[in-house]
Design a protein around this motif. Structure first.
Motif, short mmCIF file in Angstrom:
data_model
loop_
_atom_site.label_atom_id
_atom_site.label_comp_id
_atom_site.label_asym_id
_atom_site.label_seq_id
_atom_site.Cartn_x
_atom_site.Cartn_y
_atom_site.Cartn_z
N TYR A 31 0.89 -1.14 -0.02
CA TYR A 31 -0.05 -0.01 0.02
C TYR A 31 0.79 1.15 0.00
O TYR A 31 1.75 1.50 0.87
N TYR A 48 -4.37 6.63 -3.66
CA TYR A 48 -3.59 5.62 -3.07
C TYR A 48 -3.57 4.50 -3.96
O TYR A 48 -4.20 4.44 -5.18
N MET A 50 -3.42 0.26 -3.87
CA MET A 50 -3.42 -1.14 -3.27
C MET A 50 -2.30 -1.98 -3.38
O MET A 50 -1.72 -3.09 -2.77
N ASP A 56 -6.32 4.25 -6.90
CA ASP A 56 -7.71 4.72 -6.65
C ASP A 56 -7.59 6.31 -6.26
O ASP A 56 -6.59 6.65 -5.42
N GLY A 58 -8.53 9.53 -4.06
CA GLY A 58 -8.59 9.96 -2.47
C GLY A 58 -9.66 10.78 -2.56
O GLY A 58 -10.65 10.88 -3.43
N ASP A 97 -3.26 -2.80 3.59
CA ASP A 97 -3.91 -1.57 3.20
C ASP A 97 -3.91 -0.77 4.38
O ASP A 97 -3.03 -0.93 5.32
N SER A 98 -4.74 0.39 4.32
CA SER A 98 -4.54 1.33 5.51
C SER A 98 -4.92 0.82 6.98
O SER A 98 -4.86 1.75 7.86
N TYR A 99 -5.12 -0.47 7.26
CA TYR A 99 -5.48 -1.17 8.48
C TYR A 99 -4.12 -1.01 9.29
O TYR A 99 -3.96 -0.99 10.53
N ALA B 31 -11.09 0.95 11.18
CA ALA B 31 -9.97 1.05 11.81
C ALA B 31 -9.74 2.73 11.90
O ALA B 31 -10.16 3.67 11.41
N HIS B 33 -6.34 5.37 13.36
CA HIS B 33 -5.12 5.81 13.40
C HIS B 33 -4.84 7.13 14.26
O HIS B 33 -5.53 8.05 14.19
N MET B 48 -2.68 2.19 15.75
CA MET B 48 -3.80 1.89 14.84
C MET B 48 -4.85 0.85 15.51
O MET B 48 -4.35 0.22 16.43
N GLY B 97 -8.57 1.51 1.69
CA GLY B 97 -7.49 2.23 1.44
C GLY B 97 -7.80 3.76 1.69
O GLY B 97 -6.74 4.68 1.78
N ASN B 98 -8.92 4.18 1.57
CA ASN B 98 -9.16 5.61 1.88
C ASN B 98 -9.31 5.96 3.22
O ASN B 98 -9.88 5.39 4.08
#
Lengths: 113, 111
Positions: A31, A48, A50, A56, A58, A97-99, B31, B33, B48, B97-98
């Motif tokens: 990512y 961003y 993946m 994709d 934002g 990913d953004s996790y 999630a 952050h 996170m 991912g956003n």
């Protein structure tokens, strides 16, 4: 050393002159993401990715392009910069990913005259 | 209305004080952050969270999914904690991912 690098760190340019800000990471992260930071508005996501060949939009993609041809690189392209794109830009990467914890580059301060 | 709200916007504390920074959000999230931006501009990821509580050194982050609220606590604050603290969320409904960011809380810890 695990890091995200951005170049250039500072850039002053003129309206309409195409420019590219490079971003590279050495952590094999899937990512990657670009953000801009403006006073009073905070950080906002531009584009961003993946993984390779997967990108994709934002929240603020207008006026920007990106590509992800290799896993380590995620350049930000301004085809025709305008003064409202004057900002501080950050690239970040993470696993999956953004996790997950994001690693940020040092930032690029762009001024468009 | 912003989807992610932080409070306070600015916070001044004396060294040693216990500090709390709050983040409220209006969307369902998967999630959250917490980030720290140093005075020089660099950004580091602190936590996170998707549930519960996490601790790292003097920093503690909690999240209450039902109340759509997270807090970042700093115990025994020190001048080197002076920074902008930023909350960011990934919403359930957003594209994978956003991330959506709060506007940050500027913390100044005086010796």
């Amino acid at each position: 050393e695990a890091q995200v690098t951005q170049n250039p760190r500072y850039l002053i340019t003129v309206t309409g002159k195409k420019l590219t800000v490079t971003c590279s990471q050495n952590m094999n992260h899937e990512y990657m993401s670009w953000y801009r930071q403006d006073p009073g508005l905070g950080l906002r996501q531009i584009y961003y990715s993946m993984n390779v060949e997967v990108t994709d939009k934002g929240d603020v993609p207008e006026g920007y392009k990106v590509s992800r041809k290799e896993k380590r690189n995620f350049p930000l392209i301004l085809e025709s910069p305008s003064p409202n794109q004057t900002s501080l830009y950050f690239c970040a990467s993470s696993t999956q990913d953004s996790y997950n914890e994001q690693f940020f580059g040092p930032g690029t301060r762009l001024t468009v005259l | 209305k912003n989807e992610v709200e932080q409070s306070p916007q600015n916070l001044t504390a004396q060294e040693g004080e216990f500090i709390t920074i709050n983040c409220s959000y209006s969307v369902g999230i998967s999630a959250l952050h917490w980030l720290q931006q140093h005075p020089g501009g660099g950004i580091v990821s602190l936590f996170m969270l998707s549930s519960g509580k996490k601790k790292h050194g003097r920093l503690i982050a909690t999240i209450n999914i039902q109340e759509k609220h997270s807090s970042l606590h700093i115990t025994a604050s020190h001048p080197r904690d002076s920074a902008v603290y930023i909350c960011a969320v990934r919403s359930h409904g957003g594209s994978q991912g956003n991330l959506i960011f709060g506007k940050g809380t500027k913390l100044s810890v005086k010796p």
